[in-house]
Design an enzyme around this catalytic site. Structure first.
Site, PDB file in Angstrom:
ATOM      1  N   GLU A   1      -6.929   4.722   7.778  1.00 60.24           N
ATOM      2  CA  GLU A   1      -6.755   6.137   7.426  1.00 60.24           C
ATOM      3  C   GLU A   1      -8.016   6.692   6.756  1.00 60.24           C
ATOM      4  OE1 GLU A   1      -2.995   5.626   5.428  1.00 60.24           O
ATOM      5  OE2 GLU A   1      -2.104   5.132   7.361  1.00 60.24           O
TER       6      GLU A   1
ATOM      7  N   SER B   1       3.400  -1.886  10.397  1.00 63.44           N
ATOM      8  CA  SER B   1       4.858  -1.877  10.599  1.00 63.44           C
ATOM      9  C   SER B   1       5.520  -3.221  10.287  1.00 63.44           C
ATOM     10  CB  SER B   1       5.194  -1.431  12.032  1.00 63.44           C
ATOM     11  OG  SER B   1       4.682  -0.128  12.253  1.00 63.44           O
TER      12      SER B   1
ATOM     13  N   ASN C   1       0.874  -1.169   0.000  1.00 61.63           N
ATOM     14  CA  ASN C   1       0.000   0.000   0.000  1.00 61.63           C
ATOM     15  C   ASN C   1       0.918   1.229   0.000  1.00 61.63           C
ATOM     16  OD1 ASN C   1      -1.769   2.071   0.501  1.00 61.63           O
ATOM     17  ND2 ASN C   1      -2.342   1.409   2.567  1.00 61.63           N
TER      18      ASN C   1
ATOM     19  N   HIS D   1      -9.605   1.115   4.947  1.00 66.84           N
ATOM     20  CA  HIS D   1      -8.314   1.310   5.627  1.00 66.84           C
ATOM     21  C   HIS D   1      -8.525   2.279   6.794  1.00 66.84           C
ATOM     22  CE1 HIS D   1      -4.232   2.631   6.421  1.00 66.84           C
ATOM     23  NE2 HIS D   1      -3.841   1.507   5.855  1.00 66.84           N
TER      24      HIS D   1
ATOM     25  N   GLU E   1      -5.397  -4.873  10.826  1.00 65.48           N
ATOM     26  CA  GLU E   1      -4.469  -3.757  10.935  1.00 65.48           C
ATOM     27  C   GLU E   1      -4.756  -2.948  12.199  1.00 65.48           C
ATOM     28  OE1 GLU E   1      -2.508  -2.904   6.936  1.00 65.48           O
ATOM     29  OE2 GLU E   1      -4.107  -1.470   7.208  1.00 65.48           O
TER      30      GLU E   1
ATOM     31  N   GLY F   1       2.298   2.460  10.662  1.00 65.57           N
ATOM     32  CA  GLY F   1       3.217   3.584  10.447  1.00 65.57           C
ATOM     33  C   GLY F   1       3.986   4.007  11.687  1.00 65.57           C
TER      34      GLY F   1
ATOM     35  N   LYS G   1       0.077   4.257  -0.264  1.00 65.03           N
ATOM     36  CA  LYS G   1      -0.585   5.457   0.284  1.00 65.03           C
ATOM     37  C   LYS G   1      -0.322   6.639  -0.667  1.00 65.03           C
ATOM     38  CE  LYS G   1      -0.232   3.331   4.747  1.00 65.03           C
ATOM     39  NZ  LYS G   1      -0.156   3.438   6.167  1.00 65.03           N
TER      40      LYS G   1
HETATM   41  P1  PGA Z   1       2.748   0.435   7.665  1.00 64.85           P
HETATM   42  O1  PGA Z   1       1.321   0.599   6.972  1.00 64.85           O
HETATM   43  O2  PGA Z   1       3.372  -0.829   7.104  1.00 64.85           O
HETATM   44  O3  PGA Z   1       3.515   1.663   7.286  1.00 64.85           O
HETATM   45  O4  PGA Z   1       2.518   0.330   9.125  1.00 64.85           O
HETATM   46  C1  PGA Z   1       0.463  -0.498   6.828  1.00 64.85           C
HETATM   47  C2  PGA Z   1      -0.863  -0.069   6.268  1.00 64.85           C
HETATM   48  O5  PGA Z   1      -1.323   1.040   6.594  1.00 64.85           O
HETATM   49  O6  PGA Z   1      -1.487  -0.814   5.494  1.00 64.85           O
END
Ligand code: PGA
Length: 248
Positions: free
Chosen positions: A100, A211, A10, A98, A170, A176, A12
């Site tokens: 976000e 992460s 992803n 997601h 998640e 992140g 983003k």
């Molecule tokens: P990240 O993001 O690996 O940077 O934690 C994962 C995601 O948001 O799908």
């Protein structure tokens, strides 16, 4: 036969056109040089680079995804992209719900449910994201939150029930942050998700996201069906190693 395995990137709102193309060239060359992977790998760049990525990977089996979509086929929805438009440029999967989108853009379970049904109807593999916030975990509400988020699967009509769905666990606090969830927390959540999802659908895979790095992938490969990778996916070498480590 076990569930299908996936490692999905992803991006983003990262990378420009040149960088997306460079990433794809580098990742594909690693893929060709190394041992053949038995799992499915894919990437969701921002909307405007989907077509360019698809053109590079066409015929390789690499999946190209979108990070979001509207549930309607067309209409007066300024700034939105429809499932038919995504299909038109060869999109294979779409990330839905997601955290976000839920937390920054206020997407509700009701909206996410409409998007899920629309993706299924248009034959785009949905990657449904679920997960608790730090606050919810601290209040002991993790199970309740996951059960509620998964319960949107109950709205899938019979004729779409046999279609494949990917669910990504998640936890919001692990996204992140560079601090992934521990193996036991992931295992417990994945088990619960499998149990709940199997009440409504048959063909699904459960991934972990938050992460992920190559070490995390190695550690959890046996307890989930792959990963949804944000930050570490931006580097093709890292994403390739993560894909290798998830390949059992
Ligand atoms: P990240 O993001 O690996 O940077 O934690 C994962 C995601 O948001 O799908």
């Amino acid at each position: 036969m076990g569930a299908e395995r996936y490692v999905l990137a992803n991006f983003k709102m990262n990378k420009n056109l040149f960088e997306v193309k460079k990433w794809a060239d580098e990742f594909l060359s690693l893929l060709y040089k190394g041992k053949k992977l038995s799992l499915k790998v894919g990437c969701a760049p921002t909307f405007i680079y989907i077509k360019a990525l698809k053109e590079i990977v066409i015929g390789t089996g690499f999946l190209v995804g979108a990070q979001n979509m509207h549930f309607e086929e067309k209409g007066a929805f300024t700034g939105e992209v429809s499932p038919t438009q995504l299909k038109d440029i060869g999109v294979d999967f779409v990330i839905i719900g997601h955290s976000e989108r839920r937390n920054i853009f206020g997407e509700s379970d009701e909206l996410i449910s409409k998007k899920l049904l629309s993706a299924l109807k248009h034959n785009i593999l949905p990657v449904l994201c679920v997960g608790e916030t730090k606050e919810e975990r601290e209040k002991g509400e993790t199970e309740k939150v996951l059960i509620k988020q998964i319960s949107i699967l109950s709205k899938i009509p019979d004729e779409l029930k046999n279609q494949k769905i990917v669910i990504a666990y998640e936890p919001v606090w692990a996204i992140g942050t560079g601090i992934p969830a521990t193996k036991d927390k992931i295992e417990k959540a994945v088990e619960l998700i499998r149990e709940e999802a199997s009440k409504f659908i048959k063909d699904f895979s459960v991934l972990y996201g938050g992460s992920i790095d190559e070490k995390v992938a190695e550690e959890i490969k046996d307890i989930c069906d792959g990963g949804l990778v944000g930050t570490a996916s931006l580097d093709p070498q890292k994403f390739y190693k993560i894909s290798q480590n998830f390949d059992v």
